[in-house]
Design an enzyme around this catalytic site. Structure first.
Site, PDB file in Angstrom:
ATOM      1  N   VAL A  24      -1.886 -28.148 -18.772  1.00  0.00           N
ATOM      2  CA  VAL A  24      -1.524 -29.520 -19.184  1.00  0.00           C
ATOM      3  C   VAL A  24      -2.782 -30.383 -19.322  1.00  0.00           C
ATOM      4  O   VAL A  24      -3.003 -31.042 -20.353  1.00  0.00           O
ATOM      5  CB  VAL A  24      -0.524 -30.137 -18.173  1.00  0.00           C
ATOM      6  N   ASP A 127       2.086  -8.937  -7.393  1.00  0.00           N
ATOM      7  CA  ASP A 127       1.984  -7.469  -7.355  1.00  0.00           C
ATOM      8  C   ASP A 127       0.645  -6.897  -7.818  1.00  0.00           C
ATOM      9  O   ASP A 127       0.365  -5.724  -7.593  1.00  0.00           O
ATOM     10  CB  ASP A 127       3.094  -6.843  -8.210  1.00  0.00           C
ATOM     11  N   ARG A 171       7.717  -3.184  -5.832  1.00  0.00           N
ATOM     12  CA  ARG A 171       8.712  -2.184  -6.251  1.00  0.00           C
ATOM     13  C   ARG A 171       8.031  -1.023  -6.964  1.00  0.00           C
ATOM     14  O   ARG A 171       8.350   0.126  -6.766  1.00  0.00           O
ATOM     15  CB  ARG A 171       9.711  -2.865  -7.197  1.00  0.00           C
ATOM     16  N   ALA A 186      -4.215  -0.951   9.169  1.00  0.00           N
ATOM     17  CA  ALA A 186      -2.979  -0.183   9.400  1.00  0.00           C
ATOM     18  C   ALA A 186      -3.298   1.295   9.611  1.00  0.00           C
ATOM     19  O   ALA A 186      -4.276   1.808   9.067  1.00  0.00           O
ATOM     20  CB  ALA A 186      -2.050  -0.336   8.197  1.00  0.00           C
ATOM     21  N   GLU A 222       7.708  -1.531  -0.684  1.00  0.00           N
ATOM     22  CA  GLU A 222       9.144  -1.587  -0.993  1.00  0.00           C
ATOM     23  C   GLU A 222       9.618  -0.492  -1.953  1.00  0.00           C
ATOM     24  O   GLU A 222      10.715   0.065  -1.799  1.00  0.00           O
ATOM     25  CB  GLU A 222       9.353  -3.001  -1.561  1.00  0.00           C
TER      26      GLU A 222
HETATM   27  O1  F6P Z   1       7.298  -9.183  -8.994  1.00  0.00           O
HETATM   28  C1  F6P Z   1       7.092  -9.693  -7.761  1.00  0.00           C
HETATM   29  C2  F6P Z   1       8.125  -9.194  -6.776  1.00  0.00           C
HETATM   30  O2  F6P Z   1       7.973  -9.997  -5.628  1.00  0.00           O
HETATM   31  C3  F6P Z   1       8.069  -7.719  -6.418  1.00  0.00           C
HETATM   32  O3  F6P Z   1       7.049  -7.402  -5.496  1.00  0.00           O
HETATM   33  C4  F6P Z   1       9.438  -7.499  -5.870  1.00  0.00           C
HETATM   34  O4  F6P Z   1       9.785  -6.141  -5.967  1.00  0.00           O
HETATM   35  C5  F6P Z   1      10.298  -8.343  -6.743  1.00  0.00           C
HETATM   36  O5  F6P Z   1       9.453  -9.366  -7.240  1.00  0.00           O
HETATM   37  C6  F6P Z   1      11.469  -8.979  -6.056  1.00  0.00           C
HETATM   38  O6  F6P Z   1      12.204  -9.684  -6.993  1.00  0.00           O
HETATM   39  P1  F6P Z   1      13.402 -10.673  -6.675  1.00  0.00           P
HETATM   40  O7  F6P Z   1      12.821 -11.954  -6.188  1.00  0.00           O
HETATM   41  O8  F6P Z   1      14.107 -10.816  -7.949  1.00  0.00           O
HETATM   42  O9  F6P Z   1      14.206 -10.018  -5.584  1.00  0.00           O
END
Ligand code: F6P
Length: 319
Positions: A24, A127, A171, A186, A222
């Site tokens: 902006v 991500d 994901r 870890a 995840e």
């Molecule tokens: O794309 C970012 C992200 O946080 C991923 O790491 C995760 O798998 C996904 O979005 C989760 O999406 P939502 O908020 O739709 O559950």
């Protein structure tokens, strides 16, 4: 006078507001009329497009989330939805759009670019899974958040001499788990990009216990499996109790780090220059310390970055 618009789409990421502010302010500085599309591509379809001024982006550089709100819009994937969105932009005389978001959002930007709108992508996702850029906006903050959470868990893990299985976001990408795992020390990290061997993980746990380790932290991205399932498998193999925590959307919120604010401001500024040069279909990237751009189509055809040397190092340092 050129009319340009900005939108944020997909999962929100800390630093998106800093990017919106930079679009902006730089756009107005260069003499443009700047508009905001609300709720990502959904706002294109519903014509939820509002004019922005210098004050509309005041006091947001430090805020997480996105003031423009965001959505994952299935309808924009259909030809009818796309035609409606593009029609709304044309009717308003908007020639360029800056799309801030992840991979799906870049596909949306490409649709606009192919229809003749100067659409430019700015990589914004926690991500860090967009090819051709070393960093995406929000990743640094998410890693800092995850690392701070793991440090806290480690305090209680040590006190009780426990193993914790911690699920992190990602994901399709283990980038957060890998970086947070390296930063927080870890013991094992399970990522979608690499196979894992639970027997080996249990052997490492046992070895650690024997040499007097007071805790063990196992990170699970995840996309690999549920941390609860992994914890159960480990429990059965080791006959030792453990605890599970899923950090979830906690990783998406919070005030962006200075790194993310700077990255966002600089990428957004590049994006405005590209839009004004009519360079639709480009993705702003940051690679080897420099800002530049690549074709979105090229970037999307590339494999996502994976830092194999960091992965190997985590294994060495956690012996
Ligand atoms: O794309 C970012 C992200 O946080 C991923 O790491 C995760 O798998 C996904 O979005 C989760 O999406 P939502 O908020 O739709 O559950």
């Amino acid at each position: 006078m050129t009319r340009i618009a900005v939108l944020t789409s997909g999962g929100d990421a800390p630093g998106m507001n800093a990017a919106v502010r930079a679009v902006v302010r730089k756009g107005i500085y260069l003499g443009c009329e700047v508009y905001a599309v609300k709720e990502g591509f959904r706002g294109l379809l519903t014509d939820d497009i509002v004019p922005m001024n210098l004050g509309s982006v005041a006091d947001i550089i430090q805020r997480g989330g996105t003031i423009l709100r965001t959505a994952r819009c299935e309808e924009f994937k259909t030809p009818e939805g796309q035609a409606r969105g593009i029609g709304n932009l044309r009717r308003r005389g908007i020639d360029g759009v800056i799309v801030i978001g992840g991979e799906g959002s870049m596909r949306g930007a490409l649709v606009l670019a192919k229809a003749g709108i100067a659409a430019v992508g700015v990589p914004g996702t926690i991500d860090n899974d967009i090819p051709c850029t070393d960093y995406t906006i929000g990743f640094d903050t998410a890693v800092a958040t995850a690392c701070a959470a793991i440090d806290k868990i480690r305090d209680t893990a040590t006190s009780h001499q426990r193993t914790f299985i911690i699920e992190l976001m990602g994901r399709h990408s283990g980038a957060i788990a890998l970086a947070a795992g390296l930063a927080a020390g870890a013991e094992s990290i399970l990522l979608p990009e690499r196979p894992y061997d639970l027997d080996d993980i249990c052997r490492r746990l046992e070895k650690g216990r024997q040499r007097g380790k007071l805790h063990s932290i196992i990170l699970v991205a995840e996309g690999v499996a549920s941390a609860y399932e992994i914890a159960e498998e480990i429990k059965q193999r080791t006959k030792q109790d453990n605890r599970v925590i899923v950090l979830g959307h906690l990783q998406r919120g919070g005030s962006p780090t200075a790194f993310d604010r700077i990255l966002a401001s600089r990428m957004a500024s590049e994006a405005v220059d590209l839009v004004l040069a009519g360079a639709g279909g480009k993705l702003v990237v940051y690679s080897q310390g420099k800002f530049s751009s690549v074709d979105i189509e090229y970037a999307l055809s590339q494999p996502a970055n994976f830092d194999d040397s960091a992965y190997r190092l985590t294994k060495i340092l956690s012996i």
